[in-house]
Write an enzyme that holds these catalytic residues in place. Structure first.
Site, PDB file in Angstrom:
ATOM      1  CE  LYS A  21     -57.678  50.101  33.333  1.00 42.05           C
ATOM      2  NZ  LYS A  21     -56.567  49.232  32.881  1.00 42.05           N
ATOM      3  N   GLY A  91     -55.717  43.579  29.722  1.00 43.26           N
ATOM      4  CA  GLY A  91     -54.361  43.034  29.711  1.00 43.26           C
ATOM      5  C   GLY A  91     -53.869  42.792  31.127  1.00 43.26           C
ATOM      6  CG  ASP A 316     -52.062  53.074  30.715  1.00 31.68           C
ATOM      7  OD1 ASP A 316     -51.633  52.415  29.738  1.00 31.68           O
ATOM      8  OD2 ASP A 316     -52.286  52.571  31.821  1.00 31.68           O
TER       9      ASP A 316
HETATM   10  C1  S3P Z   1     -50.631  48.157  34.171  1.00 29.32           C
HETATM   11  C2  S3P Z   1     -49.443  48.253  33.498  1.00 29.32           C
HETATM   12  C3  S3P Z   1     -49.303  48.924  32.192  1.00 29.32           C
HETATM   13  C4  S3P Z   1     -50.511  49.786  31.858  1.00 29.32           C
HETATM   14  C5  S3P Z   1     -51.803  49.108  32.186  1.00 29.32           C
HETATM   15  C6  S3P Z   1     -51.862  48.756  33.658  1.00 29.32           C
HETATM   16  C7  S3P Z   1     -50.658  47.431  35.462  1.00 29.32           C
HETATM   17  O1  S3P Z   1     -49.173  47.937  31.181  1.00 29.32           O
HETATM   18  O2  S3P Z   1     -50.491  50.136  30.483  1.00 29.32           O
HETATM   19  O3  S3P Z   1     -52.910  49.929  31.858  1.00 29.32           O
HETATM   20  O4  S3P Z   1     -51.661  47.547  36.196  1.00 29.32           O
HETATM   21  O5  S3P Z   1     -49.675  46.750  35.779  1.00 29.32           O
HETATM   22  P1  S3P Z   1     -47.743  47.299  30.785  1.00 29.32           P
HETATM   23  O6  S3P Z   1     -47.269  46.478  31.887  1.00 29.32           O
HETATM   24  O7  S3P Z   1     -48.025  46.484  29.549  1.00 29.32           O
HETATM   25  O8  S3P Z   1     -46.874  48.485  30.483  1.00 29.32           O
END
Ligand code: S3P
Length: 439
Positions: A21, A91, A316
């Site tokens: 992802k 997010g 995660d």
């Molecule tokens: C991600 C960073 C992580 C992770 C998310 C994917 C990314 O979040 O939990 O599923 O692709 O940069 P955080 O940056 O909030 O730790």
């Protein structure tokens, strides 16, 4: 849709896990601004990533499917979108898009689903405001309206939390100016942005910080160049079949092409310490990222103490690790879980509530730890889990149902489509028994 996961005797065969992802979001975004056509192989076509593609299309980017690849024709300037950008559950999608759009002369409103609208955005908008962008929002949450702009000045930012989303947003905000953008990360977290920006021709350097962590410097002001991307299978998605195979008897599965970026593999380190039989086959490098096939066999697990320092490399994976710990002999302590409280749901409490609903003895320790007493036998199961739009909570407890004494129910599994759309069918093909049910 509700689902019930029942006990199974063994998982076998090849489990082709969906694409990464993090890498997929970045490949689309960097392709969108690069000169030329970026070809992406193995893109994760899940709701989160498709929402990023839809947002980029609204900004004037052409993204097309061509056989087993996706092509992204980069634009020099985005067009002003005439609607809100709905980033769904993601997010990563919304935070990286804010960074990408921050220096550009557009006015863009972002929103998302109920889960995303409850998550903190100030951690992103605060530094981007210092670079010249302006934001309108209430309570630091979505919907957020961004008015892009750059003051053109050099910018140095020390990450207050080990967040790759925050690091990436700040770096992307520096792409349009020649003055350097420097991110100091006291604790290293996933570096897909740094690796991929380099592959797209950006002037980016990463140096070890004499104190701890890294100093990352980006000098923007020149256009990225299109670059082919091959997306590996997502270690964060692979974690579910991995734990499933470990806790179910007579299991032996092979997961091909798993991305093993060293800043993502904390889960494998911990599971191996717990006694997991996981071996790497055909280890190689694909498009700048280490990749291998993982062979996983049923294992007798033992409890371990997981130090807080490992959290960024497995942030995660805690929900499914907690499930593994419930099947292990002895006590497991998970430390440094503060960030879990602001994920797709409050995962810190979801872990405790979900384990207890399935008869597992667990308790919080200090402000950000969880202690789990495995007991070395199968938990009784039988719980009903509220997924609260959190894909990883839904999948973790479906995994628990595969080996617990009684079936485990999840009230709504629709969120699984955000990251791993084929999860249930793949697991059932390997021997799981997950099905729809009504009261
Ligand atoms: C991600 C960073 C992580 C992770 C998310 C994917 C990314 O979040 O939990 O599923 O692709 O940069 P955080 O940056 O909030 O730790």
């Amino acid at each position: 849709m509700r689902a019930l996961s029942e006990k199974t005797t063994g998982l076998t065969g090849i489990v082709p896990v969906a694409g990464d992802k993090s890498v997929s979001h970045r490949a689309l975004m960097f392709g969108a601004i690069a000169a030329g056509v970026t070809e992406i192989k193995g893109l994760l076509e899940s709701e989160d990533v498709l929402n990023t593609a839809a947002a980029l299309r609204k900004l004037g980017v052409k993204i097309e499917k061509s056989g087993d690849r996706l092509t992204v024709r980069g634009v020099e300037n985005f067009t002003q979108p005439d609607t809100v950008l709905d980033m769904g559950n993601s997010g990563t999608g919304v935070r990286l898009m804010m960074g990408l759009l921050a220096p550009r002369p557009l006015r863009v409103t972002f929103t998302g689903d109920a889960s995303l609208r409850s998550r903190p955005m100030k951690r992103i908008t605060d530094p981007l405001t210092l670079t010249g962008a302006a934001f309108e929002m209430t309570d630091g949450k979505l919907p957020v309206t961004l008015r892009g702009g750059s003051n053109g000045e050099a910018f140095t930012y020390t990450l207050p939390v080990a967040s790759a989303q925050l690091k990436s947003a700040v770096l992307l905000s520096g792409l349009e100016k020649t003055a350097p953008t420097t991110v100091i990360e006291p604790v290293p977290c996933r570096d897909h942005t740094e690796r991929m920006l380099k592959a797209f021709g950006a002037d980016i350097s990463v140096k070890k910080n004499p104190d701890s962590g890294n100093i990352i410097t980006l000098r923007g002001g020149k256009r990225l160049r299109a670059c082919p991307v091959t997306v590996p299978a997502d270690i964060s998605s692979a974690a579910f079949p991995i734990v499933a195979a470990l806790i179910t008897e007579k299991s032996d599965i092979l997961i091909p092409n798993v991305g093993l970026n060293p800043l993502r593999t904390g889960i494998l380190t911990v599971l191996k310490e717990m006694g997991a039989d996981i071996s790497y086959e055909n280890a190689r490098e694909v498009a700048g990222e280490p990749v291998a096939n993982l062979r996983v066999k049923s294992s007798r697990l033992r409890g371990v103490n997981v130090p807080a320092g490992l959290a960024p490399s497995m942030i995660d994976e805690y929900p499914v690790l907690a499930v593994a710990a419930a099947f292990a002999g002895g006590e497991t302590v998970l430390n440094g879980l503060a960030e879990l409280k602001v994920k797709e749901s409050d995962r810190f409490n979801a872990i405790l509530t979900g384990l207890r609903a399935n008869g597992v003895d667990c308790a919080p320790t200090g402000t950000d730890g969880i202690r789990i007493h495995g007991g070395g036998k199968k938990p009784c199961g039988g719980g009903l889990i509220e997924a609260k739009l959190d894909h990883r909570i839904a999948m973790s407890f479906l995994v628990m149902g595969m080996a617990a004494e009684n079936p485990v129910a999840v009230d709504d599994v629709s969120s699984i489509a955000t990251s791993f759309p084929d999860f249930i069918s793949l697991m059932n093909k390997a021997g799981a028994n997950i099905h729809d049910y009504r009261d």
